[in-house]
Write a protein that holds these residues in place. Structure first.
Motif: not given
Length: 465
Positions: A124-132
């Motif tokens: 899940t991409h949130r701006g410059r952060t990606t959650l796995c």
């Protein structure tokens, strides 16, 4: 695939709606020293699918490591199959349906292979952060590869719709695209008319609906046509693109990898798999009717193409229809109740089939109509309230006092009242106007609020006259 557990571990395979990273273990997250163990149920379901596709199941096959690095792939490689897949060959026959619901043309697409592998996690991409989220990592997958036999977006959509029916029929997957249970990688290439050479292709990744498949293919076809006109030649090499659903266009991702890029080699932690002829034939004997055979059966009952496909595409709806058909022996009646009345009431209430009456509740309603407790018209009203309020037919009939009047003495008194109240209609009937009888019966039905048995009213009225 709709197994209880994942492909190589005992984690719950149903991760939909679960909190992130709660359905995981050291095996599906690739911890050092953990060892995979193949899911026998998944292998059996894959064999069922292969046989339904008329593929040849390999008596010997093995798993391979497919190497590529991505954050959602905890192993650093995918356990897949390369040179020894589970099954090869096969074909699917499918129909193109026009806007009126009739078959426009029939086509066949050959199957190249069916192989097993495990799924990656979800990013899940949130701006410059990606959650796995690794809940999905390790889910058993079947990848079905086709020959280049499809010639249009219409054919591609019709093909995958038929494939979905087969997957559901053999209970290999629920194929619920909203939950990500079925996805498509669609490859498209252009060639000049009259030539047979296949030019380099554009592969559109991870399409998750029939509509996105159709739109993506149409867009990419037009894009490749313009590119050919500009460059005066087709693509020079294979490419991979992604589909941007919100923008309805493709996005270049990378040049298409080759098998060498993945550095396949046999999975050392899993032994080769073997099935003998008897194992395969035992699975074949357990196959349910093929969707094509089901469609012909339903059409022989008098159902049209649209109605037949409704039953095939929705197993629960089919179960309701088959239950009523078995009880009544009347396909037209079963179709009217399930496909017209029930679906109509469910749509009005914005409910799904599994939120409506079950088979036993529909049978209770049918019994109430057949034994004369209520009329067929009252049955429609009762069914509507069953859908609306979730109550049984018996409860609604009792609460609203809908029991049909079928006592001969009570109906005789009503008929006498009707004769006295409708002298002109009686005179018209005696003068040969048969339609006048309907008006007198209608008077009785109105007076009893539909509770009198119309058939019995008509019989007694004719005897009286």
């Amino acid at each position: 695939m709709n197994t209880k557990t994942k492909m190589f571990c005992a984690c719950d395979n149903d991760a939909f709606g679960k909190p992130p990273n709660t359905q995981i273990c050291p095996i599906c997250t690739g911890h050092p020293g953990s060892l995979p163990s193949p899911n026998a149920a998944a292998m059996t379901k894959a064999i069922r699918t292969a046989l339904a596709l008329e593929s040849t199941v390999s008596t010997d096959c093995h798993f391979d490591r497919k190497h590529y690095f991505y954050p959602d792939l905890p192993y650093g490689f995918q356990i897949s199959q390369y040179d020894f897949p589970l099954a090869k060959g096969g074909a699917i026959e499918f129909d193109i349906i026009d806007a009126s619901g009739n078959v426009r043309s029939t086509h066949t697409c050959r199957i190249t292979r069916l192989h097993m592998e495990n799924d990656a996690g979800k990013l899940t991409h949130r701006g410059r952060t990606t959650l796995c989220d690794y809940n999905r990592a390790g889910t058993p997958l079947m990848e079905i590869v086709t020959e280049p036999d499809l010639r249009s977006a219409d054919e591609a959509v019709a093909f995958v719709q038929e494939l979905r029916r087969i997957l559901i029929a053999v209970n290999a997957s629920e194929a619920d695209m909203f939950k990500g249970m079925m996805r498509f990688d669609a490859s498209i290439s252009l060639r000049e008319k009259g030539t047979k050479t296949l030019n380099p292709r554009s592969e559109i990744k991870n399409l998750n609906s029939f509509k996105s498949l159709e739109k993506a293919l149409l867009y990419e076809e037009e894009r490749l046509r313009k590119l050919w006109q500009e460059q005066e030649c087709p693509l020079s090499h294979n490419i991979t693109v992604g589909w941007l659903d919100d923008e309805e266009k493709t996005k270049m991702l990378r040049e298409k990898e080759t098998a060498d890029d993945y550095r396949y080699f046999p999975e050392p932690d899993l032994p080769p798999l073997h099935w003998n002829h008897d194992d395969i034939e035992k699975v074949r004997a357990s196959l349910p009717p093929h969707p094509h055979a089901l469609k012909k059966r339903y059409q022989a009952f008098g159902l049209n193409e649209k109605q037949a496909l409704q039953l095939i595409d929705q197993p629960l709806l089919r179960s309701l229809f088959e239950t009523l058909l078995s009880h009544s022996g009347d396909a037209k009646r079963a179709g009217s109740i399930v496909l017209t009345q029930l679906l109509g009431f469910l749509n009005t209430q914005e409910k799904t089939v599994d939120e409506g009456p079950n088979a036993d509740q529909l049978l209770e309603l049918l019994h109430a109509i057949d034994d004369g407790t209520i009329s067929a018209n009252q049955g429609k009203d009762v069914l509507e309230k069953m859908v609306q309020f979730g109550k049984s037919a018996g409860e609604i009939i009792a609460q609203e006092g809908l029991q049909q009047i079928s006592d001969d003495g009570a109906i005789m008194r009503l008929v006498e009242q009707a004769i006295a109240a409708n002298p002109k209609a009686i005179e018209s009937y005696k003068n040969g106007k048969e339609a006048a009888l309907g008006a007198i019966v209608g008077w009785v039905m109105k007076e009893t609020k539909g509770q009198a048995d119309p058939k019995k009213v008509s019989e007694i009225l004719q005897e009286k006259l």
